[in-house]
Design a protein around this motif. Structure first.
Motif, PDB file in Angstrom:
ATOM      1  N   ASP A   1      -4.329  48.669  16.295  1.00 16.51           N
ATOM      2  CA  ASP A   1      -4.644  49.803  15.431  1.00 16.51           C
ATOM      3  C   ASP A   1      -5.991  49.636  14.741  1.00 16.51           C
ATOM      4  OD1 ASP A   1      -2.245  50.927  16.146  1.00 16.51           O
ATOM      5  OD2 ASP A   1      -1.193  50.352  14.311  1.00 16.51           O
ATOM      6  N   GLU A   2      -6.300  48.428  14.307  1.00 16.56           N
ATOM      7  CA  GLU A   2      -7.565  48.197  13.623  1.00 16.56           C
ATOM      8  C   GLU A   2      -8.746  48.371  14.574  1.00 16.56           C
ATOM      9  OE1 GLU A   2     -10.121  44.687  11.348  1.00 16.56           O
ATOM     10  OE2 GLU A   2      -8.002  44.336  11.829  1.00 16.56           O
ATOM     11  N   ILE A   3      -8.625  47.843  15.785  1.00 13.25           N
ATOM     12  CA  ILE A   3      -9.722  47.954  16.748  1.00 13.25           C
ATOM     13  C   ILE A   3      -9.954  49.412  17.126  1.00 13.25           C
ATOM     14  CG2 ILE A   3     -10.513  47.310  19.054  1.00 13.25           C
ATOM     15  CD1 ILE A   3      -8.908  44.697  18.739  1.00 13.25           C
ATOM     16  N   VAL A   4      -8.872  50.145  17.374  1.00 13.07           N
ATOM     17  CA  VAL A   4      -9.001  51.569  17.691  1.00 13.07           C
ATOM     18  C   VAL A   4      -9.689  52.300  16.544  1.00 13.07           C
ATOM     19  CG1 VAL A   4      -7.683  53.706  17.998  1.00 13.07           C
ATOM     20  CG2 VAL A   4      -7.105  51.681  19.337  1.00 13.07           C
ATOM     21  N   ASP A   5      -9.346  51.956  15.313  1.00 15.30           N
ATOM     22  CA  ASP A   5      -9.952  52.613  14.158  1.00 15.30           C
ATOM     23  C   ASP A   5     -11.455  52.348  14.091  1.00 15.30           C
ATOM     24  OD1 ASP A   5      -9.607  54.105  11.605  1.00 15.30           O
ATOM     25  OD2 ASP A   5     -10.313  52.222  10.733  1.00 15.30           O
ATOM     26  N   TRP A   6     -11.870  51.134  14.382  1.00 15.72           N
ATOM     27  CA  TRP A   6     -13.315  50.832  14.381  1.00 15.72           C
ATOM     28  C   TRP A   6     -14.027  51.660  15.453  1.00 15.72           C
ATOM     29  CZ3 TRP A   6     -15.959  49.173  10.602  1.00 15.72           C
ATOM     30  CH2 TRP A   6     -15.473  48.202   9.717  1.00 15.72           C
ATOM     31  N   LEU A   7     -13.421  51.783  16.640  1.00 15.14           N
ATOM     32  CA  LEU A   7     -14.040  52.578  17.702  1.00 15.14           C
ATOM     33  C   LEU A   7     -14.155  54.044  17.298  1.00 15.14           C
ATOM     34  CD1 LEU A   7     -12.274  50.994  20.802  1.00 15.14           C
ATOM     35  CD2 LEU A   7     -14.744  51.035  20.407  1.00 15.14           C
ATOM     36  N   VAL A   8     -13.117  54.555  16.670  1.00 14.38           N
ATOM     37  CA  VAL A   8     -13.139  55.950  16.237  1.00 14.38           C
ATOM     38  C   VAL A   8     -14.228  56.165  15.204  1.00 14.38           C
ATOM     39  CG1 VAL A   8     -11.841  57.702  14.946  1.00 14.38           C
ATOM     40  CG2 VAL A   8     -10.719  56.409  16.774  1.00 14.38           C
ATOM     41  N   ARG A   9     -14.276  55.321  14.205  1.00 17.70           N
ATOM     42  CA  ARG A   9     -15.174  55.554  13.073  1.00 17.70           C
ATOM     43  C   ARG A   9     -16.627  55.212  13.407  1.00 17.70           C
ATOM     44  NH1 ARG A   9     -13.180  52.661   7.932  1.00 17.70           N
ATOM     45  NH2 ARG A   9     -14.628  54.135   6.961  1.00 17.70           N
ATOM     46  N   GLU A  10     -16.848  54.141  14.162  1.00 17.03           N
ATOM     47  CA  GLU A  10     -18.232  53.709  14.387  1.00 17.03           C
ATOM     48  C   GLU A  10     -18.879  54.396  15.582  1.00 17.03           C
ATOM     49  OE1 GLU A  10     -20.695  49.502  14.420  1.00 17.03           O
ATOM     50  OE2 GLU A  10     -18.918  49.685  15.700  1.00 17.03           O
ATOM     51  N   SER A  11     -18.115  54.630  16.651  1.00 17.48           N
ATOM     52  CA  SER A  11     -18.718  55.199  17.864  1.00 17.48           C
ATOM     53  C   SER A  11     -18.456  56.690  18.012  1.00 17.48           C
ATOM     54  CB  SER A  11     -18.201  54.469  19.109  1.00 17.48           C
ATOM     55  OG  SER A  11     -16.866  54.828  19.412  1.00 17.48           O
ATOM     56  N   GLY A  12     -17.633  57.278  17.135  1.00 15.30           N
ATOM     57  CA  GLY A  12     -17.320  58.692  17.255  1.00 15.30           C
ATOM     58  C   GLY A  12     -16.316  59.002  18.338  1.00 15.30           C
ATOM     59  N   SER A  13     -15.579  57.991  18.785  1.00 10.03           N
ATOM     60  CA  SER A  13     -14.565  58.196  19.822  1.00 10.03           C
ATOM     61  C   SER A  13     -13.359  58.926  19.248  1.00 10.03           C
ATOM     62  CB  SER A  13     -14.091  56.847  20.376  1.00 10.03           C
ATOM     63  OG  SER A  13     -15.147  56.097  20.917  1.00 10.03           O
ATOM     64  N   VAL A  14     -12.807  59.870  20.004  1.00 11.94           N
ATOM     65  CA  VAL A  14     -11.521  60.428  19.607  1.00 11.94           C
ATOM     66  C   VAL A  14     -10.457  59.359  19.838  1.00 11.94           C
ATOM     67  CG1 VAL A  14     -12.243  62.778  20.124  1.00 11.94           C
ATOM     68  CG2 VAL A  14     -11.050  61.454  21.888  1.00 11.94           C
ATOM     69  N   LYS A  15      -9.303  59.528  19.225  1.00 16.73           N
ATOM     70  CA  LYS A  15      -8.294  58.460  19.233  1.00 16.73           C
ATOM     71  C   LYS A  15      -7.828  58.100  20.640  1.00 16.73           C
ATOM     72  CE  LYS A  15      -6.597  59.303  14.535  1.00 16.73           C
ATOM     73  NZ  LYS A  15      -5.423  59.670  13.695  1.00 16.73           N
ATOM     74  N   ALA A  16      -7.639  59.109  21.486  1.00 14.03           N
ATOM     75  CA  ALA A  16      -7.168  58.836  22.838  1.00 14.03           C
ATOM     76  C   ALA A  16      -8.192  58.041  23.630  1.00 14.03           C
ATOM     77  CB  ALA A  16      -6.841  60.146  23.553  1.00 14.03           C
ATOM     78  N   LYS A  17      -9.469  58.393  23.475  1.00 20.70           N
ATOM     79  CA  LYS A  17     -10.513  57.638  24.180  1.00 20.70           C
ATOM     80  C   LYS A  17     -10.588  56.217  23.658  1.00 20.70           C
ATOM     81  CE  LYS A  17     -15.016  56.106  24.419  1.00 20.70           C
ATOM     82  NZ  LYS A  17     -15.679  55.122  23.543  1.00 20.70           N
ATOM     83  N   ALA A  18     -10.496  56.030  22.341  1.00 17.19           N
ATOM     84  CA  ALA A  18     -10.564  54.696  21.762  1.00 17.19           C
ATOM     85  C   ALA A  18      -9.399  53.835  22.228  1.00 17.19           C
ATOM     86  CB  ALA A  18     -10.578  54.792  20.240  1.00 17.19           C
ATOM     87  N   ALA A  19      -8.199  54.426  22.291  1.00 17.82           N
ATOM     88  CA  ALA A  19      -7.031  53.684  22.761  1.00 17.82           C
ATOM     89  C   ALA A  19      -7.192  53.299  24.228  1.00 17.82           C
ATOM     90  CB  ALA A  19      -5.771  54.516  22.564  1.00 17.82           C
ATOM     91  N   PHE A  20      -7.708  54.234  25.032  1.00 16.94           N
ATOM     92  CA  PHE A  20      -7.968  53.936  26.441  1.00 16.94           C
ATOM     93  C   PHE A  20      -9.001  52.825  26.582  1.00 16.94           C
ATOM     94  CE2 PHE A  20     -10.916  54.786  29.993  1.00 16.94           C
ATOM     95  CZ  PHE A  20     -10.068  54.514  31.061  1.00 16.94           C
ATOM     96  N   GLU A  21     -10.048  52.887  25.772  1.00 18.56           N
ATOM     97  CA  GLU A  21     -11.082  51.855  25.847  1.00 18.56           C
ATOM     98  C   GLU A  21     -10.511  50.482  25.508  1.00 18.56           C
ATOM     99  OE1 GLU A  21     -15.555  50.707  24.196  1.00 18.56           O
ATOM    100  OE2 GLU A  21     -14.695  52.672  23.725  1.00 18.56           O
ATOM    101  N   LEU A  22      -9.659  50.411  24.510  1.00 12.00           N
ATOM    102  CA  LEU A  22      -9.046  49.122  24.187  1.00 12.00           C
ATOM    103  C   LEU A  22      -8.153  48.637  25.332  1.00 12.00           C
ATOM    104  CD1 LEU A  22      -8.480  46.774  22.330  1.00 12.00           C
ATOM    105  CD2 LEU A  22      -6.727  48.154  21.203  1.00 12.00           C
ATOM    106  N   ASP A  23      -7.420  49.548  25.953  1.00  3.90           N
ATOM    107  CA  ASP A  23      -6.546  49.158  27.061  1.00  3.90           C
ATOM    108  C   ASP A  23      -7.335  48.515  28.199  1.00  3.90           C
ATOM    109  OD1 ASP A  23      -4.249  50.023  25.797  1.00  3.90           O
ATOM    110  OD2 ASP A  23      -4.248  51.997  26.762  1.00  3.90           O
ATOM    111  N   VAL A  24      -8.441  49.135  28.603  1.00  3.12           N
ATOM    112  CA  VAL A  24      -9.208  48.558  29.711  1.00  3.12           C
ATOM    113  C   VAL A  24      -9.921  47.275  29.272  1.00  3.12           C
ATOM    114  CG1 VAL A  24      -9.460  50.698  30.994  1.00  3.12           C
ATOM    115  CG2 VAL A  24     -11.164  50.120  29.269  1.00  3.12           C
ATOM    116  N   THR A  25     -10.244  47.166  27.988  1.00  8.30           N
ATOM    117  CA  THR A  25     -10.841  45.935  27.483  1.00  8.30           C
ATOM    118  C   THR A  25      -9.842  44.787  27.562  1.00  8.30           C
ATOM    119  OG1 THR A  25     -12.294  47.150  25.981  1.00  8.30           O
ATOM    120  CG2 THR A  25     -11.882  44.844  25.460  1.00  8.30           C
ATOM    121  N   LEU A  26      -8.618  45.041  27.148  1.00  8.55           N
ATOM    122  CA  LEU A  26      -7.584  44.004  27.237  1.00  8.55           C
ATOM    123  C   LEU A  26      -7.309  43.644  28.691  1.00  8.55           C
ATOM    124  CD1 LEU A  26      -5.089  45.234  24.483  1.00  8.55           C
ATOM    125  CD2 LEU A  26      -6.801  43.407  24.315  1.00  8.55           C
TER     126      LEU A  26
END
Length: 481
Positions: free
Chosen positions: A95-120
Motif C-alpha cells: 500500500d505504501e509503495i502504491v501510494d508513492w507511485l500515485v502521488r509522485e508519478s501521477g499514476s492512477v491507482k490501478a496503474k500503480a498497483a500493476f507497476e508494483l506487481d510487475v516489479t515484484l
C-alpha cells in the motif's frame, strides 16, 4: 477486564529521514544539492531529494567496484536469499509503495498497483538467476574440454525514466545484481522516491551487502559522469530517443557496453474484420494508460476505412467518458502529466495537427496538468501528430484501404518498439506483423504489454537492438569468457 497489548505499528519503508535530501551509497549520506519532490496532481511538496553530481558518482562507482567482488564471492544460496527477502518486503509494504507511485508519478491507482506487481515479478525472476546455468561446454578436439562461461561485467550504471519509475529501474537493477554485478542507479529526479529510494530501501532491508547498490538521483551531469567513469563497465538507459543518442555517444566513447531502450511511435492496426469492441478496448488502453506517458503507447491508431466511422465514434465516446482528476481519488482513469513542459508539448502537437487539417473529435483541453483524453481523426503522415512521439492522452487515427497500405503507414517512422494487429483472422494478422519493423508484436492485444519474462527492446530510433528481460538478461548483464 484485561489489558490487551496493541500490535506494533509496521515500520514505514520510506520515512521522513529518507526524503530529507540524502543519497543511498549503502548508507544514507547528505547530498550536496537538493530539490523538492513535487506531487504533479496538487503541486504539494512530498519531501526533499538529493541531486548527485560528478563527485558523488565517482565515489559511488569506486565503492561499488570494491563491493562487487565481495558480492560475487557469496554462495548462490546467499545471493538468492536477498532477492526473496526483498520480494517479501515489497509485498508487505504494498500500500505504501502504491501510494508513492500515485502521488509522485501521477499514476492512477490501478496503474500503480500493476507497476508494483510487475516489479515484484522482476525481483522474483532475479532470485532464480544465481542458480541458473552460467555457461556452455563447447565442441573441441578429443581429449580436450572447452568451456565458455558468463561472468559479471562489474558495475552497471542504470539511468531510469519517470513514467514507470519503479519497474523500469528494477527490471535492470535486479537482474544486474543477480548475475554478480554491482549497480549505480540514477533515477529521474522527478520520481526519485518511487523510482529510486524505494528500491534502495527494499535491498537495504533485505540485507544486500553495503555498496553493491547505489541510488543517485541527478540530472545530466550525473548521467555524463556515469558514462565516463572507468569503474562502470556498462550503461543501461531507458528514456527519450534524444537523450539516448547522447548517452550512447558518451558511453561508446569510453568503450562501454550500452543498452538503449528509447521512445516509440507505435501503431495498432485495426483490420476490417476486427471485433470492434475488442479493437476499441485495446486502442483505449494502449493510448490512454498513464496519460499516454509510456514508450509502448499506441501513438498511431491505423483503422481500415470500412469500419473507421464506427470506430472513431466509439473511441471518442470512450475517451469522453474517462474520469480525469487527482489519481489519489478512487475511480480516476486519467491523472496529470508529469510537468508543464510535457503538457505544453502535447498541446502544441494537437493544435498544430488540427491547424493542418486533423479533426478534433473530443478533448483538446487542459486544466493545470490535466489534459483531457483526446481523439484526432483524419490524421495524415504529413501532420505532427503522426510523426512525433506525443507522450500524452491523444489518440491519433489514420485510415487505410488495404493491408499493404497499413504496413506502409505503420513502417513510416524512424521508431520500431511495439506494434499490434487486431483481426479475427490470426494468420492474416501474423503475416502482416511479419513485415512490420518492430521489436515487439502483439496480435489481438494492445501495444502496452510486457510479461517481464520476455526480451524487451526495439529497433531504429527505439533502441540499439539490445533487449532486457527474461533470457535476454543473461546476454545484457554478463560477458563471455
Amino acid at each position: 477486564m484485561t489489558n490487551a497489548t496493541a500490535p506494533a505499528a509496521k515500520t514505514r519503508l520510506i520515512d521522513a529521514d529518507h526524503v530529507s535530501g540524502v543519497i543511498f551509497d549503502g548508507g544514507w549520506s547528505p547530498g550536496s544539492q537538493t530539490a523538492p519532490a513535487i506531487e504533479p496532481a496538487t503541486g504539494a511538496t512530498l519531501g526533499t531529494v538529493a541531486l548527485a553530481g560528478a563527485d558523488a558518482v565517482a565515489a559511488s562507482a569506486a565503492q561499488a567496484r570494491a563491493a562487487q567482488r565481495q558480492w560475487a564471492a557469496l554462495s548462490p544460496d546467499d545471493r538468492a536469499a536477498v532477492f526473496l527477502k526483498a520480494l517479501r518486503i515489497g509485498a508487505d509494504h504494498r500500500d505504501e509503495i502504491v501510494d508513492w507511485l500515485v502521488r509522485e508519478s501521477g499514476s492512477v491507482k490501478a496503474k500503480a498497483a500493476f507497476e508494483l506487481d510487475v516489479t515484484l515479478k522482476a525481483i522474483q525472476l532475479a532470485a532464480a538467476m544465481p542458480h541458473q546455468p552460467q555457461g556452455l561446454v563447447l565442441p573441441s578436439q578429443p581429449g580436450r574440454i572447452s568451456l565458455a562461461r558468463r561472468r559479471p561485467i562489474g558495475v552497471v550504471g542504470i539511468i531510469a525514466p519517470f513514467n514507470f519509475p519503479l519497474y523500469l529501474a528494477m527490471r535492470a537493477v535486479a537482474p544486474a545484481i543477480a548475475v554478480n554485478n554491482a549497480a549505480v542507479l540514477k533515477p529521474d529526479p522527478r520520481t526519485a522516491i518511487s523510482g529510486g529510494l524505494v528500491i534502495a530501501r527494499l535491498f537495504e532491508l533485505a540485507g544486500l551487502p553495503r555498496g553493491v547498490l547505489h541510488v543517485l538521483p541527478g540530472g545530466s551531469e550525473a548521467g555524463e559522469a556515469l558514462c565516463a567513469d572507468a569503474n562502470i563497465g556498462m550503461i543501461q538507459f531507458t528514456g527519450s530517443t534524444g537523450a539516448g543518442r547522447i548517452v550512447g555517444q558518451n558511453a561508446s566513447r569510453h568503450l562501454k557496453k550500452v543498452s538503449l531502450e528509447l521512445g516509440g511511435k507505435n501503431a495498432i492496426i485495426i483490420l476490417d474484420d476486427a471485433d470492434l469492441d475488442l479493437a476499441l478496448r485495446n486502442a483505449a488502453w494502449g493510448v490512454y494508460l498513464h496519460q499516454g506517458q509510456i514508450c509502448m503507447s499506441a501513438g498511431r491508431v491505423l483503422v481500415h476505412e470500412a469500419i473507421a466511422k464506427d470506430f472513431v465514434a466509439g473511441l471518442a465516446a470512450k475517451a469522453a467518458a474517462l474520469p480525469v482528476g487527482d489519481p489519489a481519488q478512487d475511480g480516476i482513469a486519467i491523472g496529470p502529466l508529469i510537468n508543464q513542459r510535457q503538457l505544453d508539448h502535447v498541446a502544441r502537437v494537437v493544435a498544430d495537427s488540427v491547424a493542418a487539417g486533423a479533426r478534433l473529435e473530443t478533448g483538446g483541453t487542459a486544466d493545470r496538468l490535466f489534459y483531457a483524453p483526446t481523439v484526432l481523426s483524419g490524421v495524415t503522415p504529413a501532420m505532427p501528430a503522426f510523426a512525433e512521439e506525443i507522450f500524452g492522452p491523444v489518440a491519433v487515427v489514420t485510415t487505410f484501404k488495404d493491408d499493404e497500405e497499413a504496413i506502409r503507414l505503420a513502417n513510416d517512422t524512424d521508431y520500431g518498439l511495439s506494434a499490434a494487429v487486431v483481426s479475427r483472422n490470426v494468420s492474416r494478422a501474423l503475416a502482416l506483423g511479419e513485415r512490420l519493423n518492430t521489436g515487439l508484436l502483439h496480435i489481438n492485444d494492445q501495444t502496452v504489454n510486457d510479461d517481464v519474462v520476455n526480451p524487451f527492446g526495439g529497433v531504429g530510433a527505439s533502441g540499439n537492438g539490445t533487449a532486457i528481460g527474461g533470457p535476454a538478461n543473461w546476454e545484457e548483464f554478463t560477458e563471455w569468457q
